[in-house]
Design a protein around this motif. Structure first.
Motif, PDB file in Angstrom:
ATOM      1  N   SER A   1       0.944  -1.393  -0.005  1.00  0.00           N
ATOM      2  CA  SER A   1       0.132  -0.249  -0.191  1.00  0.00           C
ATOM      3  C   SER A   1       0.904   1.093  -0.011  1.00  0.00           C
ATOM      4  O   SER A   1       0.333   2.345   0.373  1.00  0.00           O
ATOM      5  CB  SER A   1      -0.833  -0.103   1.404  1.00  0.00           C
ATOM      6  OG  SER A   1      -0.114  -0.138   2.375  1.00  0.00           O
TER       7      SER A   1
ATOM      8  N   LEU B   1      -9.438   4.737  -3.944  1.00  0.00           N
ATOM      9  CA  LEU B   1      -8.563   4.569  -3.250  1.00  0.00           C
ATOM     10  C   LEU B   1      -8.449   6.270  -2.917  1.00  0.00           C
ATOM     11  O   LEU B   1      -8.408   7.024  -3.577  1.00  0.00           O
ATOM     12  CB  LEU B   1      -7.221   4.359  -3.817  1.00  0.00           C
ATOM     13  CG  LEU B   1      -6.929   2.842  -4.337  1.00  0.00           C
ATOM     14  CD1 LEU B   1      -5.547   2.705  -4.747  1.00  0.00           C
ATOM     15  CD2 LEU B   1      -7.322   1.733  -3.072  1.00  0.00           C
TER      16      LEU B   1
ATOM     17  N   VAL C   1      -5.405   8.549  -2.168  1.00  0.00           N
ATOM     18  CA  VAL C   1      -3.754   8.502  -2.520  1.00  0.00           C
ATOM     19  C   VAL C   1      -3.331   9.800  -1.776  1.00  0.00           C
ATOM     20  O   VAL C   1      -3.737  11.023  -2.072  1.00  0.00           O
ATOM     21  CB  VAL C   1      -3.648   8.561  -4.124  1.00  0.00           C
ATOM     22  CG1 VAL C   1      -2.241   8.630  -4.284  1.00  0.00           C
ATOM     23  CG2 VAL C   1      -4.443   7.739  -4.754  1.00  0.00           C
TER      24      VAL C   1
ATOM     25  N   TYR D   1      -1.363   4.490  -0.140  1.00  0.00           N
ATOM     26  CA  TYR D   1      -2.771   4.236  -0.833  1.00  0.00           C
ATOM     27  C   TYR D   1      -3.592   3.604   0.275  1.00  0.00           C
ATOM     28  O   TYR D   1      -3.252   2.596   1.031  1.00  0.00           O
ATOM     29  CB  TYR D   1      -2.644   3.028  -1.962  1.00  0.00           C
ATOM     30  CG  TYR D   1      -1.919   3.519  -3.136  1.00  0.00           C
ATOM     31  CD1 TYR D   1      -2.248   4.522  -3.945  1.00  0.00           C
ATOM     32  CD2 TYR D   1      -0.533   3.003  -3.297  1.00  0.00           C
ATOM     33  CE1 TYR D   1      -1.219   4.880  -5.117  1.00  0.00           C
ATOM     34  CE2 TYR D   1      -0.063   3.219  -4.362  1.00  0.00           C
ATOM     35  CZ  TYR D   1      -0.207   4.208  -5.190  1.00  0.00           C
ATOM     36  OH  TYR D   1       0.438   4.501  -6.523  1.00  0.00           O
ATOM     37  N   LEU D   2      -4.962   4.382   0.672  1.00  0.00           N
ATOM     38  CA  LEU D   2      -5.881   3.910   1.427  1.00  0.00           C
ATOM     39  C   LEU D   2      -7.069   3.603   0.745  1.00  0.00           C
ATOM     40  O   LEU D   2      -7.720   4.371   0.108  1.00  0.00           O
ATOM     41  CB  LEU D   2      -6.026   4.960   2.527  1.00  0.00           C
ATOM     42  CG  LEU D   2      -4.921   5.614   3.298  1.00  0.00           C
ATOM     43  CD1 LEU D   2      -5.270   6.621   4.166  1.00  0.00           C
ATOM     44  CD2 LEU D   2      -4.078   4.518   4.132  1.00  0.00           C
ATOM     45  N   VAL D   3      -7.618   2.281   1.209  1.00  0.00           N
ATOM     46  CA  VAL D   3      -8.830   1.902   0.635  1.00  0.00           C
ATOM     47  C   VAL D   3      -9.756   2.648   1.069  1.00  0.00           C
ATOM     48  O   VAL D   3     -10.155   2.495   2.318  1.00  0.00           O
ATOM     49  CB  VAL D   3      -8.806   0.302   0.613  1.00  0.00           C
ATOM     50  CG1 VAL D   3     -10.011  -0.387   0.049  1.00  0.00           C
ATOM     51  CG2 VAL D   3      -7.770  -0.367   0.095  1.00  0.00           C
TER      52      VAL D   3
ATOM     53  N   VAL E   1      -2.356  -3.566  -3.601  1.00  0.00           N
ATOM     54  CA  VAL E   1      -3.231  -2.393  -3.941  1.00  0.00           C
ATOM     55  C   VAL E   1      -2.466  -1.508  -4.831  1.00  0.00           C
ATOM     56  O   VAL E   1      -3.188  -1.037  -5.587  1.00  0.00           O
ATOM     57  CB  VAL E   1      -3.599  -1.545  -2.486  1.00  0.00           C
ATOM     58  CG1 VAL E   1      -4.363  -0.288  -2.864  1.00  0.00           C
ATOM     59  CG2 VAL E   1      -4.447  -2.558  -1.432  1.00  0.00           C
ATOM     60  N   ARG E   2      -1.219  -1.362  -4.493  1.00  0.00           N
ATOM     61  CA  ARG E   2      -0.588  -0.524  -5.537  1.00  0.00           C
ATOM     62  C   ARG E   2      -0.461  -1.118  -6.962  1.00  0.00           C
ATOM     63  O   ARG E   2      -0.383  -0.171  -8.016  1.00  0.00           O
ATOM     64  CB  ARG E   2       0.822  -0.229  -5.247  1.00  0.00           C
ATOM     65  CG  ARG E   2       1.942  -1.625  -5.071  1.00  0.00           C
ATOM     66  CD  ARG E   2       3.388  -1.149  -4.573  1.00  0.00           C
ATOM     67  NE  ARG E   2       4.202  -2.244  -4.525  1.00  0.00           N
ATOM     68  CZ  ARG E   2       4.548  -2.710  -3.359  1.00  0.00           C
ATOM     69  NH1 ARG E   2       4.334  -2.284  -2.336  1.00  0.00           N
ATOM     70  NH2 ARG E   2       5.376  -3.639  -3.293  1.00  0.00           N
TER      71      ARG E   2
ATOM     72  N   ALA F   1      -3.483   0.370  -8.400  1.00  0.00           N
ATOM     73  CA  ALA F   1      -3.348   1.873  -8.419  1.00  0.00           C
ATOM     74  C   ALA F   1      -2.416   2.240  -9.591  1.00  0.00           C
ATOM     75  O   ALA F   1      -2.896   3.236 -10.549  1.00  0.00           O
ATOM     76  CB  ALA F   1      -2.761   2.455  -7.350  1.00  0.00           C
TER      77      ALA F   1
END
Length: 304
Positions: free
Chosen positions: A74, A121, A123, A141-143, A245-246, A249
């Motif tokens: 993340s 996300l 960002v 990155y935060l969901v 996650v990245r 993104a």
């Protein structure tokens, strides 16, 4: 009179430097003052005096936090240069988002970040300004789907969030991810800015178009084996699964892609679920089974 928060502009002659040696640490030299007509709450930028040992401990704490986020996929060093998701703006087109915000770090420091929303996300770009140049240290990155957010001083916020608002004498918001990971605390320069961020994020957290699942891959020697994936719903009616996650993104190819047209989805405890799904109830009480059109039978566990 327009009372919306003014965003600090980077001079055209500014140089953007990417420092691969440094990351999101609690360096004593990272305090900057923004020259703005807006009343700035200096408690956000003030750094408490610490001994050399205290500085080393603070730096170690934030470095470990960055490494943990990077390990879990993340965070990255520098910024994403591969493209990927489009930015999401407010309905009226007035920022924030995007905008500058102060993020509370595990060391107890509040650091400036440039924040925007892309896809599912939030960002965050770690920014350090030195004179007329800006160094982007890292991207986080935060969901958002399923997360809970509230103003720091709200009754819906945690005790720690309300105490932080009192200690800093400022406004801000708390974001609690749906997967139960560490809560995030953001501080703003004005109450209006905090309310705008909170209202906008509220609309994004209620859109369940992405989140973490655990994909069942079989039984091991003593227990069931699961693979943690970040999944998003994509058009036309497909479920995309990424290992990090990245990767989502950055617009990379998903690890799995399942067609949802003509698929059947049932809960583990449903009458039509398979013997495998019923056998997983003891270790994964909240989950569902997916039978695709090409007869793939998949089991997923979710956090809630």
């Amino acid at each position: 009179k327009d009372e919306s928060p003014k965003q600090a502009e980077t001079p055209k002659a500014a140089l953007v430097k990417f420092d691969l040696e440094e990351n999101d640490t609690a360096s004593e030299e990272e305090i900057h003052r923004e020259g703005s007509d807006e009343s700035v709450n200096r408690n956000l930028e003030r750094s408490p005096k610490r001994s050399h040992l205290g500085q080393l401990v603070s730096s170690a704490i934030d470095t470990f936090s960055f490494a943990e986020d990077w390990w879990h996929g993340s965070a990255i060093i520098g910024i994403n240069e591969k493209g990927g998701l489009d930015a999401v703006l407010a309905a009226d087109g007035i920022p924030p988002p995007p905008g500058m915000i102060y993020r509370w770090r595990p060391s107890g420091r509040c650091k400036p970040y440039l924040c925007e929303v892309r896809g599912a996300l939030l960002v965050l770009y770690r920014v350090k300004k030195i004179g007329h140049s800006a160094s982007l240290r890292g991207t986080f990155y935060l969901v958002l789907p399923g997360a809970e957010n509230a103003l720091l001083e709200s009754l819906y916020a945690s005790d720690f969030a309300r105490q932080l608002a009192r200690d800093k004498s400022c406004s801000g918001l708390e974001l609690r991810p749906a997967d139960g990971s560490r809560a995030e605390y953001f501080l703003t320069k004005t109450p209006k800015e905090a309310e705008r961020w909170c209202d906008f994020l509220q609309t994004r957290t209620q859109q369940w178009d992405g989140g973490f699942v655990s994909h069942y891959v079989g039984w091991g020697f003593l227990s069931s084996c699961w693979r943690r994936l970040f999944c998003v719903l994509a058009r036309p009616n497909r479920l995309l699964a990424f290992s990090r996650v990245r990767d989502y993104a950055e617009g990379l190819k998903p690890e799995h892609s399942w067609e949802l047209n003509a698929a059947m989805i049932v809960a583990f405890d449903a009458e039509k679920s398979s013997t495998i799904a019923k056998g997983l109830l003891s270790v994964a009480p909240v989950g569902f089974e997916l039978l695709t059109a090409d007869n793939q039978l998949l089991q997923f566990s979710v956090d809630s």
